[in-house]
Enzyme design. Structure first.
Site, PDB file in Angstrom:
ATOM      1  N   TYR A  90       0.842  -1.206   0.000  1.00 20.84           N
ATOM      2  CA  TYR A  90       0.000   0.000   0.000  1.00 20.84           C
ATOM      3  C   TYR A  90       0.876   1.256   0.000  1.00 20.84           C
ATOM      4  CZ  TYR A  90      -3.747   3.202   1.499  1.00 20.84           C
ATOM      5  OH  TYR A  90      -4.658   4.231   1.589  1.00 20.84           O
TER       6      TYR A  90
ATOM      7  N   GLU B 147       4.150   1.813  -0.573  1.00 19.52           N
ATOM      8  CA  GLU B 147       5.032   2.025  -1.723  1.00 19.52           C
ATOM      9  C   GLU B 147       4.231   2.164  -3.014  1.00 19.52           C
ATOM     10  OE1 GLU B 147       7.873   2.956  -1.207  1.00 19.52           O
ATOM     11  OE2 GLU B 147       9.080   1.664   0.077  1.00 19.52           O
TER      12      GLU B 147
ATOM     13  N   LYS C 178       1.364   3.648  -3.245  1.00 13.44           N
ATOM     14  CA  LYS C 178       0.891   5.033  -3.243  1.00 13.44           C
ATOM     15  C   LYS C 178       2.037   6.008  -3.509  1.00 13.44           C
ATOM     16  CE  LYS C 178      -3.567   4.830  -2.133  1.00 13.44           C
ATOM     17  NZ  LYS C 178      -4.632   5.470  -2.912  1.00 13.44           N
TER      18      LYS C 178
ATOM     19  N   SER D 299     -14.174   2.127  13.080  1.00 16.24           N
ATOM     20  CA  SER D 299     -15.251   1.157  12.842  1.00 16.24           C
ATOM     21  C   SER D 299     -15.117  -0.025  13.809  1.00 16.24           C
ATOM     22  CB  SER D 299     -15.251   0.700  11.394  1.00 16.24           C
ATOM     23  OG  SER D 299     -13.969   0.309  11.005  1.00 16.24           O
ATOM     24  N   ASN D 300     -13.889  -0.454  14.089  1.00 11.42           N
ATOM     25  CA  ASN D 300     -13.706  -1.551  15.052  1.00 11.42           C
ATOM     26  C   ASN D 300     -14.357  -1.241  16.383  1.00 11.42           C
ATOM     27  OD1 ASN D 300     -12.224  -3.258  13.501  1.00 11.42           O
ATOM     28  ND2 ASN D 300     -10.299  -3.015  14.602  1.00 11.42           N
ATOM     29  N   PHE D 301     -14.016  -0.081  16.929  1.00  8.92           N
ATOM     30  CA  PHE D 301     -14.528   0.278  18.254  1.00  8.92           C
ATOM     31  C   PHE D 301     -16.050   0.380  18.235  1.00  8.92           C
ATOM     32  CE2 PHE D 301     -10.495   2.667  19.971  1.00  8.92           C
ATOM     33  CZ  PHE D 301      -9.868   1.440  20.117  1.00  8.92           C
TER      34      PHE D 301
ATOM     35  N   PRO E 243       2.475   2.778  13.187  1.00  8.05           N
ATOM     36  CA  PRO E 243       3.077   4.062  13.579  1.00  8.05           C
ATOM     37  C   PRO E 243       2.637   4.490  14.980  1.00  8.05           C
ATOM     38  CG  PRO E 243       1.917   4.225  11.465  1.00  8.05           C
ATOM     39  CD  PRO E 243       1.573   2.902  12.049  1.00  8.05           C
TER      40      PRO E 243
END
Ligand SMILES: NC(=O)c1ccc[n+]([C@@H]2O[C@H](COP(=O)([O-])OP(=O)(O)OC[C@H]3O[C@@H](n4cnc5c(N)ncnc54)[C@H](O)[C@@H]3O)[C@@H](O)[C@H]2O)c1
Length: 312
Positions: free
Chosen positions: A144, A146, A148, A188-190, A273
């Site tokens: 993704y 690299e 982009k 969205s997970n939470f 990150p």
């Protein structure tokens, strides 16, 4: 009135962009291979005479007549883009070449949906556009990141070599209605976990920070960027500089959803990150843009959407 191509137009951001373009009176061709997008996201536009939906994979050439291109096709969430990493790089790189080729033939103005991931795991906070990034070229996120980065290179080479009118926007985390239920990204997970009464999963210690931009603000920035004069190419950061730790976000979601969910800690994924926050000074100066929607307000809309989606 513009004839506008939106690639990835049946996805989360693309479908909101199609809505905004149709509302402005544009003629919209929405192109998507439905890898992560769905017809449902644009079903409400099908009866609009100025809207067209075409199943097409951008890794193959496309011959249509348009004068504006928003190139958004690419799965954005790690779960989706890591499912077929070779296809992810192809979508970014071959997709960019094909859409730039189309822009060259039609002399269309073309905008690339790039990403804050081009900064990788940055040593500079917040990240200005002049920062070149620190990206792992061989990790699981590289397809993704690299892809982009290479797409940005292609955009600038077409601009220099073929005098194409390009616009490059580096999008930071954006959320809102029509995100995938199984998207795997933190907002969205939470929300989905809280709505299902499950524990909220925190990767690592939860002190890593992210910024969250509401989709309406993002779409406004994309439209403003497309309307800038030919001399402004970007790249320009677009996002919400408000910084929240995962723990703060989890607590806010729990407060808004209610219920009895707790927090559950799991190990942090590779290349995750620590901090991510846009420097939006350039967007403010060149686009006259700043995000308007507060996190709690955007979350309320998003929670309402997921409540409906899970009940359907
Ligand atoms: N949402 C974010 O926070 C965010 C952040 C940074 C960058 N972006 C970028 O914005 C764009 C849209 O992201 P999104 O969040 O709406 O993701 P999404 O997965 O909902 O949308 C991507 C769309 O592209 C389509 N697509 C994928 N591969 C394709 C191909 N080969 N040919 C045609 N269509 C294809 C998918 O089916 C989907 O409809 C992406 O380029 C993404 O990299 C998004």
């Amino acid at each position: 009135m513009h004839k506008v191509l939106v690639t990835g137009g049946a996805g989360f951001l693309g479908s909101h962009l199609c809505d905004a373009l149709i509302a402005r009176g544009a003629d919209v061709l929405c192109v998507d291979n439905f890898f992560t997008g769905t017809k449902d996201n644009v079903a409400h536009l099908r009866e609009r005479p100025r809207f067209e939906l075409l199943r097409h994979d951008v890794t193959f050439p496309l011959y249509v007549e348009v004068d504006r291109i928003f190139n958004l096709a690419c799965p954005a969430s790690p779960i989706h883009y890591q499912r077929d990493p070779v296809q992810t790089t192809k979508t970014s790189v071959h997709g960019a070449i094909n859409m730039l080729g189309l822009a060259k033939r039609t002399r269309a103005r073309i905008l690339q949906a790039s990403t804050s991931e081009v900064y990788g795991d940055p040593e500079v906070h917040p990240q200005p556009e002049a920062y070149w990034g620190r990206v792992n070229p061989i990790g699981p996120r590289s397809c993704y990141d690299e892809g982009k980065r290479c797409a940005e290179t292609l955009f600038f080479d077409y601009h220099r070599q073929h005098r194409l009118e390009i616009k490059v926007v580096r999008i930071f985390n954006t959320y809102g209605p029509r995100m995938h239920v199984d998207d795997g990204r933190v907002v969205s997970n939470f929300i989905v976990q809280a709505l299902r009464g499950a524990d909220l999963t925190i990767y690592g210690d939860g002190r890593q920070t992210r910024s969250f931009c509401y989709v309406d603000d993002l779409v406004d920035a994309l439209l403003r960027m497309m309307d800038t004069g030919p001399d402004f190419t970007g790249p320009v950061n677009v996002g919400n500089p408000g910084e929240f730790s995962m723990l703060e976000l989890a607590e806010l979601v729990l407060k808004l959803v209610g219920g009895k969910s707790r927090l559950k800690h799991l190990p942090a994924p590779e290349d995750d990150p620590r901090q991510r926050k846009p420097d939006i000074a350039l967007a403010q100066a060149k686009l006259g843009w700043a995000p308007k929607v507060a996190l709690a307000d955007g979350l309320k809309e998003t929670i309402a959407y997921f409540r409906r989606a899970l009940a359907a």
